[in-house]
Design an enzyme around this catalytic site. Sequence first.
Site, PDB file in Angstrom:
ATOM      1  N   HIS A  34       0.850  -1.197   0.000  1.00 10.70           N
ATOM      2  CA  HIS A  34       0.000   0.000   0.000  1.00 10.70           C
ATOM      3  C   HIS A  34       0.878   1.238   0.000  1.00 10.70           C
ATOM      4  O   HIS A  34       1.858   1.311   0.725  1.00 10.70           O
ATOM      5  CB  HIS A  34      -0.903   0.001   1.234  1.00 10.70           C
ATOM      6  N   ASP A  76     -14.783   3.120   7.783  1.00 13.70           N
ATOM      7  CA  ASP A  76     -13.788   4.031   7.218  1.00 13.70           C
ATOM      8  C   ASP A  76     -14.407   4.943   6.161  1.00 13.70           C
ATOM      9  O   ASP A  76     -14.084   6.125   6.096  1.00 13.70           O
ATOM     10  CB  ASP A  76     -12.613   3.248   6.622  1.00 13.70           C
ATOM     11  N   ARG A  91     -14.246  13.204   8.187  1.00  9.17           N
ATOM     12  CA  ARG A  91     -12.949  13.847   8.463  1.00  9.17           C
ATOM     13  C   ARG A  91     -12.630  14.889   7.411  1.00  9.17           C
ATOM     14  O   ARG A  91     -12.086  15.954   7.709  1.00  9.17           O
ATOM     15  CB  ARG A  91     -11.836  12.788   8.485  1.00  9.17           C
ATOM     16  N   SER A 123      -7.421   4.116   9.527  1.00 10.31           N
ATOM     17  CA  SER A 123      -8.051   4.118   8.212  1.00 10.31           C
ATOM     18  C   SER A 123      -7.303   3.198   7.240  1.00 10.31           C
ATOM     19  O   SER A 123      -7.896   2.324   6.598  1.00 10.31           O
ATOM     20  CB  SER A 123      -8.083   5.556   7.676  1.00 10.31           C
ATOM     21  N   LYS A 175      -8.250  -1.079   6.297  1.00  7.87           N
ATOM     22  CA  LYS A 175      -8.529  -1.503   4.916  1.00  7.87           C
ATOM     23  C   LYS A 175      -7.598  -2.639   4.482  1.00  7.87           C
ATOM     24  O   LYS A 175      -8.013  -3.575   3.807  1.00  7.87           O
ATOM     25  CB  LYS A 175      -8.373  -0.308   3.961  1.00  7.87           C
TER      26      LYS A 175
HETATM   27  N1  URA Z   1      -5.297   7.209   3.137  1.00  6.34           N
HETATM   28  C1  URA Z   1      -6.345   6.597   3.716  1.00  6.34           C
HETATM   29  O1  URA Z   1      -6.857   5.628   3.197  1.00  6.34           O
HETATM   30  N2  URA Z   1      -6.798   7.066   4.882  1.00  6.34           N
HETATM   31  C2  URA Z   1      -6.263   8.126   5.494  1.00  6.34           C
HETATM   32  O2  URA Z   1      -6.717   8.499   6.547  1.00  6.34           O
HETATM   33  C3  URA Z   1      -5.183   8.758   4.877  1.00  6.34           C
HETATM   34  C4  URA Z   1      -4.715   8.270   3.695  1.00  6.34           C
END
Ligand code: URA
Length: 440
Positions: free
Chosen positions: A82, A161, A168, A183, A187
């Site tokens: 990621h 999320d 946010r 977050s 994922k």
């Molecule tokens: N990428 C994400 O998926 N979440 C965040 O909070 C910041 C970057």
Amino acid sequence: MRVVDLIIKKRNGDVLKRDEIKYFIKGYVKGKIPDYQMSAMLMAIYFKGMNIKETKYLTMEMVNSGSIVDLSSIPGIKVDKHSTGGVGDTTTLALAPMVAAAGVPIAKMSGRGLGHTGGTIDKLEAIEGFNTEVSLEKFIKIVKKIGVSVISPTLNLTPADKKLYALRDVTGTIDSIPLIVSSIMSKKIAAGADKIVLDVTTGSGAFMKDYKDSLKLAKIMVKIGVELGKETIAVISNMEEPLGFAIGNSLEVKEAINVLKEKGPEDLRNLCLILGAYMLKLGGIAKTVQEGEIRLIDVLRKGLAFKKFKEIVAEHGGKVKMVENPELLPSAKYCFKLKGKKSGYIQKIDSRLVGKSAMLLGAGREEKESSIDLSVGIVLKKKVNSKTTSSEVLAEIYYNNPEKLEDAKKALFSSFKIGREKPEKLPLIFATVDKEGVKE
Ligand code: URA
Ligand code: CA
């Protein structure tokens, strides 16, 4: 339990317990806790922070808010990668086939682009017919058959999320470390891989502009991953200037093909080799990172990574011919050559502005629902440290709509800083973080 008491507790800087975190995440996803209370909680977290335990519980509750992908029927150690986001970040397109060709199964879910950053799923769709929205069964079948598949998420992964991120975004609470960590890690964990390699970008095009913040973020993500049973390694990479030369969907597919044919830009190739080497090490294919790199270089040299890319395209219904003859990929009608009007060395290329320029051309989305033009984008002709004269071309702008050119030109032109002195070359990798600690 009352939500207001939890908000006050966090506002006062106290530590929330697991059942308290569970209560407000569950309640929020179910719609029982309104946005205004969640907004107050997010702001309290923003100012008071969370310790590792709280961050871990928050991550777990976010994972538990939706489905979790079960990849256990695929043999071998599945390793995911990621990136925290960048501009012209063509990595996944080249890295996934490289690592899969070296023997680590890659079952990857990727996203679409938003704002100045691009997304792998959009890029893949530049290849005609490429279906990124396959069922979970088909996804697993493809990984079992050829060792790799990249799709956009099909299941309802981490709905907490999705809801929290949107909130946010409009409450000024994006750049909070516990919120970013939970977050991203929720994922990744919900996506089902056994181990995770994180590319934490730092610099003008990244989430974290400052190296110290990036390092802090990396350390906490690694810790949370390890504590939740997913060994995690983070590489902190330079996003002061865009990665490679190409920014834009079709252009980046061409760039990835070049990397797979060993004709690509050096920075992109090297980042793929480093991230890939860690993936091979975590996947148990290489004993050391050095061994991993050697294996990947071999896979590239023998043409196996490019062959794997063609297999991915074929399995997803894409036109392999387009990959064999990249000039068949969507291309823009016009090309404008942007000149620097100044002599000297390139000091800086502000990635965010380059990303913005590509977005203005139509390569990216201003809003989540915007449609994009897969053929447009930018190809840099100069990178930081290059020498230039007033008549030399800094970058090529590929465009279809002449009305969009002026603003894109302005943003791109202002991204370049040219000066007399040769600047110090920044490293591609600033540090790596694993469970043992930090190596700078
Ligand atoms: N990428 C994400 O998926 N979440 C965040 O909070 C910041 C970057
Ligand atoms: Ca690129």
